[in-house]
Motif scaffolding. Structure first.
Motif, short mmCIF file in Angstrom:
data_model
loop_
_atom_site.label_atom_id
_atom_site.label_comp_id
_atom_site.label_asym_id
_atom_site.label_seq_id
_atom_site.Cartn_x
_atom_site.Cartn_y
_atom_site.Cartn_z
N ARG A 33 0.81 -1.19 0.09
CA ARG A 33 0.27 -0.05 -0.01
C ARG A 33 0.87 1.20 -0.10
N GLU A 34 0.31 2.29 -0.72
CA GLU A 34 1.15 3.50 -0.84
C GLU A 34 1.29 4.17 0.48
N HIS A 35 -0.02 4.28 1.24
CA HIS A 35 -0.12 4.51 2.70
C HIS A 35 -0.41 3.70 3.36
N PRO A 36 0.17 3.65 4.63
CA PRO A 36 -0.21 2.49 5.59
C PRO A 36 -1.71 2.63 6.11
N TRP A 37 -1.98 3.52 6.21
CA TRP A 37 -3.28 4.03 6.62
C TRP A 37 -4.74 3.73 5.74
N HIS A 38 -4.17 3.71 4.53
CA HIS A 38 -5.22 3.65 3.34
C HIS A 38 -5.35 2.56 2.67
N ALA A 39 -6.47 1.94 2.28
CA ALA A 39 -6.47 0.79 1.28
C ALA A 39 -7.63 0.85 0.44
N TRP A 40 -7.31 0.45 -0.86
CA TRP A 40 -8.31 0.36 -1.68
C TRP A 40 -9.02 -1.08 -1.58
N VAL A 41 -10.11 -1.14 -1.67
CA VAL A 41 -10.99 -2.48 -1.58
C VAL A 41 -11.90 -2.72 -2.58
N PRO A 42 -11.49 -3.35 -3.93
CA PRO A 42 -12.49 -3.57 -5.01
C PRO A 42 -13.68 -4.41 -4.65
N ILE A 43 -14.85 -3.92 -4.71
CA ILE A 43 -16.25 -4.75 -4.43
C ILE A 43 -16.87 -5.31 -5.75
N THR A 44 -16.47 -4.74 -6.70
CA THR A 44 -16.92 -5.06 -7.99
C THR A 44 -15.91 -5.03 -9.07
N VAL A 45 -15.85 -5.73 -10.16
CA VAL A 45 -14.99 -5.37 -11.06
C VAL A 45 -15.78 -5.58 -12.66
N GLY A 46 -15.41 -4.76 -13.57
CA GLY A 46 -16.16 -4.60 -14.85
C GLY A 46 -17.17 -3.67 -14.81
N ASP A 87 -19.13 -11.48 2.36
CA ASP A 87 -18.30 -12.12 3.45
C ASP A 87 -16.77 -11.67 3.04
N ASP A 88 -16.45 -11.87 1.80
CA ASP A 88 -14.96 -11.68 1.59
C ASP A 88 -14.56 -10.06 1.74
N ILE A 89 -15.28 -9.18 1.30
CA ILE A 89 -15.42 -7.69 1.68
C ILE A 89 -14.97 -7.49 3.10
N VAL A 90 -15.81 -7.98 3.94
CA VAL A 90 -15.88 -7.92 5.24
C VAL A 90 -14.76 -8.38 6.00
N ALA A 91 -14.44 -9.53 5.60
CA ALA A 91 -13.29 -10.14 6.20
C ALA A 91 -11.88 -9.49 5.70
N GLU A 92 -12.11 -8.84 4.53
CA GLU A 92 -10.75 -8.05 4.12
C GLU A 92 -10.76 -6.85 5.01
N VAL A 93 -11.66 -6.06 5.10
CA VAL A 93 -11.84 -4.80 5.73
C VAL A 93 -11.31 -5.19 7.26
N GLU A 94 -11.80 -6.23 7.85
CA GLU A 94 -11.41 -6.56 9.14
C GLU A 94 -9.89 -6.61 9.29
N ARG A 95 -9.23 -7.57 8.26
CA ARG A 95 -7.88 -7.67 8.49
C ARG A 95 -7.10 -6.33 8.30
N LEU A 96 -7.68 -5.48 7.52
CA LEU A 96 -7.09 -3.99 7.28
C LEU A 96 -7.23 -3.19 8.65
N VAL A 97 -8.38 -3.26 9.26
CA VAL A 97 -8.43 -2.70 10.73
C VAL A 97 -7.54 -3.19 11.26
N ALA A 98 -7.39 -4.51 11.44
CA ALA A 98 -6.30 -5.20 12.61
C ALA A 98 -4.84 -4.68 12.12
N ASP A 99 -4.74 -4.21 10.85
CA ASP A 99 -3.33 -3.92 10.43
C ASP A 99 -3.12 -2.34 10.83
N ALA A 134 -26.02 -0.50 -0.23
CA ALA A 134 -26.43 -0.23 1.29
C ALA A 134 -25.65 -1.51 2.14
N LYS A 135 -26.13 -2.43 2.00
CA LYS A 135 -25.92 -3.48 3.02
C LYS A 135 -24.36 -3.51 3.00
#
Ligand code: 5AD
Ligand code: SF4
Length: 444
Positions: free
Chosen positions: A142-155, A178-190, A216-217
């Motif tokens: 990551r360019e900045h340790p405090w910011h992350a891009w999280v793709p939720i759709t492609v195309g 579930d994948d999105i949430v799991a990734e953000v949880e990992r990012l928060v822990a990081d 919205a969900k």
């Protein structure tokens, strides 16, 4: 191969892909360098949404020829992203000193392609029709340790008639919630404080997976992870639901900032762009947004000189800008893209006419931006600091919730690094068109 340099063109999805390329090369024990002369591998992440990005890429790659006296000597040059996807082999014919061409669906194969190109001293081209990987399953630097891009759709499935994206990024695919949430949880822990959820049209998230859009969900579930700031891009007006507006208004972590491309204010042009909304519908949506989120910062994209655009059509665009009170508008002169329906439409607008309209539009956009910025003077804004300003070491720079750049004087005896990645209150004292300045508070 010990060192690498990545040059990125275009949108946030490309920035994210570049962070993944950096992660993959780091995982091969390679280190980043600043200049092409020092690099063993140079990777271009490319964009073909408008002609000028296309030309710049070709210019930059051509200028590296001097570093390559022959195949197998000098740095390896890899071209990926949207131009790689679109042009494949053709790139090699035009620029024979390229070593690897890859596309938007196979970023993870880059290290293997580089390896083969180096060992066989032969260029490698791999462009796939479809993706089997989801972006974030890969290592990321990551360019900045405090910011992350999280793709939720492609195309993208929208096929706006001017746009090449659906042809180079493929059909819209959502990532399971579930994948999105799991990734953000990992990012928060990081230690990540801010995520930007990415998609060509985040508002239609989930249509392919769950039968109806569920953006919205996503906002509500991501807010539950404890992340401090949530941003997202890009929104399509036709799919922005009232549930999403409610989630933006109610979830504290969702920043009061929305990028809502209008493209044109004329119903006739919107129709021929295949945007599926009218000026009235767009402005009604904007009104609902300001009602729910009074301090919302709003930005947009506008194309000037679409085929058939008359003075009256352009006036309708100017009227939208006045009404919507944009904080920022990214303005583009229409650029025909081969293979898109608009490229063969009649009624091309002469360059001088487009340029004159464009200049008038930019002037209005600046005036609106300044007015919106001035509205923040006297407020306290929680600012996420990024470090010293590139132009002035004694100035700290960061972003307000509305995504405005905020400058404060670096306190004496303090280092800019100390502030990077912290959210602190700033009393806004002064507004310029593109940034605010103020004084730093102590606590939030
Ligand atoms: N010409 C000019 N601008 C374009 N955009 C997309 N395609 C074109 C084109 N052919 C703009 C749109 C889009 C932004 C990312 O780029 O405004 O929202
Ligand atoms: Fe292009 Fe329209 Fe899809 Fe945006 S929504 S990527 S402008 S086709």
């Amino acid at each position: 191969m010990e060192t690498y340099l990545i040059r990125t063109f275009g949108c946030q999805m490309n920035k994210h892909d570049s962070e993944r390329v950096a992660g993959l090369l780091r995982a091969q024990a390679m280190t980043p360098v600043e200049s092409a002369e020092d690099a063993d591998v140079i990777v271009f992440m490319t964009c073909c949404v408008r002609e000028n990005a296309d030309e710049r890429l070709r210019g930059q790659v051509a200028s590296l020829k001097a570093l390559k006296p022959g195949r197998g000597r000098g740095p390896l040059i890899a071209v990926g992203g949207c131009i790689g996807q679109r042009d494949g082999e053709l790139l090699l014919r035009q620029l024979p000193h390229i070593d690897v061409v890859f596309g938007t669906h196979n970023v993870s194969h880059l290290p293997a392609l580089l390896e083969t190109a180096a060992s066989q001293r032969r260029p490698q081209v791999e462009v796939l029709e479809e993706s089997s990987e989801f972006a974030s399953d890969l290592p990321t630097e990551r360019e900045h340790p405090w910011h992350a891009w999280v793709p939720i759709t492609v195309g993208c499935d929208n096929f706006c008639t001017y746009c090449i994206v659906p042809y180079v990024r493929g059909r819209e695919k959502s990532r399971p919630l579930d994948d999105i949430v799991a990734e953000v949880e990992r990012l928060v822990a990081d230690g990540v404080l801010e995520v930007t959820l990415l998609g060509q049209n985040v508002n239609s998230y989930g249509r392919d997976l769950y039968g109806e859009p569920q953006f919205a969900k996503v906002l509500r579930a991501v807010a539950q992870t404890g992340i401090k700031r949530i941003r997202f891009a890009t929104s399509h007006p036709k799919d922005l639901s009232d549930e999403t507006i409610a989630a933006m208004a109610e979830e504290e972590a969702v920043m009061p900032y929305l990028h809502l491309p209008v493209q044109s204010g004329s119903d006739r042009i919107l129709g021929s762009m295949n945007r599926v909304y009218t000026q009235r519908e767009y402005l009604a949506l904007v009104d609902r947004l300001y009602e729910a989120i009074p301090h919302l910062a709003l930005s947009t994209d506008i194309i000037v000189g679409f085929p058939g655009e008359t003075e009256a059509d352009f006036d309708a665009t100017m009227a939208v800008v006045r009404h919507a009170r944009f904080d920022q508008a990214f303005t583009f002169i229409y650029s025909p893209r081969e293979g898109t329906p608009a490229a063969t439409m009649d009624g091309s607008v002469p360059r001088e006419v487009t340029q004159e309209r464009f200049d008038r539009l930019v002037e209005l956009v600046h005036a609106c931006a300044l007015e919106k910025s001035r509205g923040l003077v006297g407020t306290i804004q929680p600012v996420l600091f990024e470090g010293a300003s590139k132009r002035d070491e004694s100035v700290l720079t960061g972003r307000s919730p509305g995504n405005k750049v905020v400058h404060v004087a670096l306190p004496e005896h303090a280092t800019a690094e100390h502030y990077a990645g912290r959210i602190l209150p700033v009393a806004i004292g002064e507004a310029q068109t593109w940034f605010l300045s103020g004084t730093l508070g102590t606590n939030l």
